[in-house]
Structures are given as C-alpha cells and as structure tokens.
Design a protein around this motif. Sequence first.
Motif, PDB file in Angstrom:
ATOM      1  N   THR A  51      12.805   1.264  -0.304  1.00 41.30           N
ATOM      2  CA  THR A  51      11.362   1.049  -0.331  1.00 41.30           C
ATOM      3  C   THR A  51      10.979  -0.074   0.621  1.00 41.30           C
ATOM      4  O   THR A  51      11.564  -1.159   0.584  1.00 41.30           O
ATOM      5  N   GLN A  52       9.981   0.220   1.442  1.00 40.00           N
ATOM      6  CA  GLN A  52       9.340  -0.811   2.260  1.00 40.00           C
ATOM      7  C   GLN A  52       7.986  -1.071   1.634  1.00 40.00           C
ATOM      8  O   GLN A  52       7.101  -0.225   1.676  1.00 40.00           O
ATOM      9  N   SER A  53       7.834  -2.239   1.038  1.00 42.92           N
ATOM     10  CA  SER A  53       6.639  -2.533   0.257  1.00 42.92           C
ATOM     11  C   SER A  53       5.430  -2.760   1.154  1.00 42.92           C
ATOM     12  O   SER A  53       5.519  -3.407   2.190  1.00 42.92           O
ATOM     13  N   GLY A  54       4.286  -2.233   0.690  1.00 41.44           N
ATOM     14  CA  GLY A  54       3.020  -2.493   1.353  1.00 41.44           C
ATOM     15  C   GLY A  54       2.161  -3.480   0.597  1.00 41.44           C
ATOM     16  O   GLY A  54       1.009  -3.719   0.962  1.00 41.44           O
ATOM     17  N   ASP A  55       2.717  -4.062  -0.478  1.00 41.84           N
ATOM     18  CA  ASP A  55       1.996  -5.033  -1.289  1.00 41.84           C
ATOM     19  C   ASP A  55       2.173  -6.421  -0.670  1.00 41.84           C
ATOM     20  O   ASP A  55       3.301  -6.928  -0.592  1.00 41.84           O
ATOM     21  N   PRO A  56       1.100  -7.076  -0.225  1.00 39.69           N
ATOM     22  CA  PRO A  56       1.246  -8.407   0.389  1.00 39.69           C
ATOM     23  C   PRO A  56       1.935  -9.419  -0.525  1.00 39.69           C
ATOM     24  O   PRO A  56       2.633 -10.315  -0.040  1.00 39.69           O
ATOM     25  N   ALA A  57       1.762  -9.282  -1.835  1.00 38.17           N
ATOM     26  CA  ALA A  57       2.380 -10.234  -2.758  1.00 38.17           C
ATOM     27  C   ALA A  57       3.901 -10.140  -2.735  1.00 38.17           C
ATOM     28  O   ALA A  57       4.596 -11.116  -3.037  1.00 38.17           O
ATOM     29  N   ASP A  58       4.439  -8.968  -2.366  1.00 35.64           N
ATOM     30  CA  ASP A  58       5.890  -8.816  -2.328  1.00 35.64           C
ATOM     31  C   ASP A  58       6.519  -9.613  -1.188  1.00 35.64           C
ATOM     32  O   ASP A  58       7.711  -9.927  -1.236  1.00 35.64           O
ATOM     33  N   ARG A  59       5.755  -9.926  -0.175  1.00 34.09           N
ATOM     34  CA  ARG A  59       6.293 -10.773   0.897  1.00 34.09           C
ATOM     35  C   ARG A  59       6.598 -12.160   0.373  1.00 34.09           C
ATOM     36  O   ARG A  59       7.581 -12.788   0.754  1.00 34.09           O
ATOM     37  N   LEU A  60       5.743 -12.656  -0.518  1.00 31.14           N
ATOM     38  CA  LEU A  60       5.971 -13.973  -1.111  1.00 31.14           C
ATOM     39  C   LEU A  60       7.165 -13.952  -2.058  1.00 31.14           C
ATOM     40  O   LEU A  60       7.815 -14.975  -2.258  1.00 31.14           O
ATOM     41  N   ARG A  61       7.449 -12.786  -2.642  1.00 30.06           N
ATOM     42  CA  ARG A  61       8.583 -12.664  -3.557  1.00 30.06           C
ATOM     43  C   ARG A  61       9.873 -12.311  -2.817  1.00 30.06           C
ATOM     44  O   ARG A  61      10.903 -12.094  -3.453  1.00 30.06           O
ATOM     45  N   ASP A  62       9.829 -12.210  -1.508  1.00 32.01           N
ATOM     46  CA  ASP A  62      10.976 -11.785  -0.712  1.00 32.01           C
ATOM     47  C   ASP A  62      11.430 -10.389  -1.140  1.00 32.01           C
ATOM     48  O   ASP A  62      12.621 -10.104  -1.266  1.00 32.01           O
ATOM     49  N   ARG A  63      10.448  -9.505  -1.350  1.00 34.12           N
ATOM     50  CA  ARG A  63      10.735  -8.120  -1.734  1.00 34.12           C
ATOM     51  C   ARG A  63      10.041  -7.150  -0.777  1.00 34.12           C
ATOM     52  O   ARG A  63       9.583  -6.094  -1.191  1.00 34.12           O
ATOM     53  N   ARG A  64       9.982  -7.517   0.475  1.00 34.84           N
ATOM     54  CA  ARG A  64       9.320  -6.638   1.435  1.00 34.84           C
ATOM     55  C   ARG A  64      10.083  -5.321   1.575  1.00 34.84           C
ATOM     56  O   ARG A  64       9.498  -4.264   1.776  1.00 34.84           O
ATOM     57  N   ILE A  65      11.412  -5.391   1.488  1.00 37.30           N
ATOM     58  CA  ILE A  65      12.275  -4.217   1.495  1.00 37.30           C
ATOM     59  C   ILE A  65      13.275  -4.365   0.353  1.00 37.30           C
ATOM     60  O   ILE A  65      13.841  -5.451   0.165  1.00 37.30           O
ATOM     61  N   PHE A  66      13.480  -3.290  -0.411  1.00 41.81           N
ATOM     62  CA  PHE A  66      14.463  -3.348  -1.493  1.00 41.81           C
ATOM     63  C   PHE A  66      15.019  -1.950  -1.777  1.00 41.81           C
ATOM     64  O   PHE A  66      14.419  -0.931  -1.432  1.00 41.81           O
ATOM     65  N   TRP A  67      16.179  -1.935  -2.407  1.00 42.70           N
ATOM     66  CA  TRP A  67      16.877  -0.699  -2.778  1.00 42.70           C
ATOM     67  C   TRP A  67      16.931  -0.565  -4.288  1.00 42.70           C
ATOM     68  O   TRP A  67      16.932  -1.566  -5.015  1.00 42.70           O
ATOM     69  N   ARG A  68      16.998   0.682  -4.747  1.00 45.40           N
ATOM     70  CA  ARG A  68      17.275   0.973  -6.147  1.00 45.40           C
ATOM     71  C   ARG A  68      18.274   2.125  -6.217  1.00 45.40           C
ATOM     72  O   ARG A  68      18.248   3.017  -5.368  1.00 45.40           O
TER      73      ARG A  68
END
Length: 202
Positions: A51-68
């Motif tokens: 997943t490549q996140s489009g939520d701006p808040a995820d950039r602050l959480r260091d979750r811009r890209i993540f796997w599951r």
Amino acid sequence: RDGALGALARIYLGPVDVGLMGGKFHRDSVVGGFFTADVFGTGVRGEVNWTQSGDPADRLRDRRIFWRAAAGLDRQVTPTLSLTLEWSFNGYGTSQASEYLALAAADRIVRGEINGLGRWYSGISAAWQFHPLGTLSNAFLVNWQDPSTLWIPTLTWSTGNNSSLLLGGQVGLGREFLPQGVPRSEYGSTPNTLFAGYQQYF
C-alpha cells in the motif's frame, strides 16, 4: 476521497486458486495477491499486499508505504471438530505499545480497514459440534510483541430451521494500562465483554 476503483484477476489451476489485484482505495494505491489450495484435505491460504498511502497523516506516522501479509490453514480434524490456524503481519502497526493510543486515531483503523495495532499476530480457532444443534467455538488471537492474547469463547445453539442463539464473551489477557493511562499491551487493555445474539433467517 471515499471512492474506490480496482480490478481483480483470478486464475484456477486445479486445486490452487490464485488472484492478483490492484486499484485505488480511499486515496491509497494498493497492489496485492493471494492463493488458496487444498493440500491432502487441508485448506492452505496466503495473501500479501503493498500500500502506498494517500493520507497526509500517514507521512507523519512514517507509514507512507507499508506491507501486510497473512497465511493460514483450515482442517476438518474429525466430523465434529474443525481447526483454523493463521499468522499475519501488519506493517501499518507499531512495535511500541505506548504508541497504540495515537495509532488508534488513524483513519484506516477507525473505519475498520485494519483492526490490529501491533505488527505480528497469530490466531487459532477450534469449533466443536458437541450436539446436532450446538457448536462450541474458542478463538485465541495473540499479539506476539506485547505479548497479549484475546480469548473469544462462543456457544451457538440452533433454535429452529432458520434461527439460532449465540452466547459468548471476550477476555483480554495481558498487561493493563499504566496509572498514567499509557497502554502496555493491546489485548490486556481490552475490557472483558459478554455478548448474546439471536439470528433469524428469512
């Protein structure tokens, strides 16, 4: 921002079912795949997605890209006993229990896309049909980082051809909150719960 557009391709290779998917969901770009198979009477399944996140808040959480990812086994052990085992990795989660409260406010967790706050989980579920009308199930979800466990016992009783009664509970096992309100485990912070339900099919 709540729209979705995706595509899924499924390929049947005898006892193996393979799928590939991709799309845009809630501003995210997602690509993934899965398989299911029958291996000598045991159901085997697995899935992975990026997943490549489009939520701006995820950039602050260091979750811009993540796997599951997840993998599981399903087996009918006896005519009255079935067993399910599952392992999962949640790249959106955190390895620090003290960060659970902040992560719980994330949009994708609030809307139910992700329901775990940690990263490494496993689960086991056993269903025993002890009577033609009754089934007793026990499920255990384990967060290996805390560690903590959620136990969910359930009793289902058929009350007719198209109705059933459901009784159960949720018991969290693990370290509870610190006096300052900081969680020390995911399921140890979960309140114990009893539930009952009645299902009617039309």
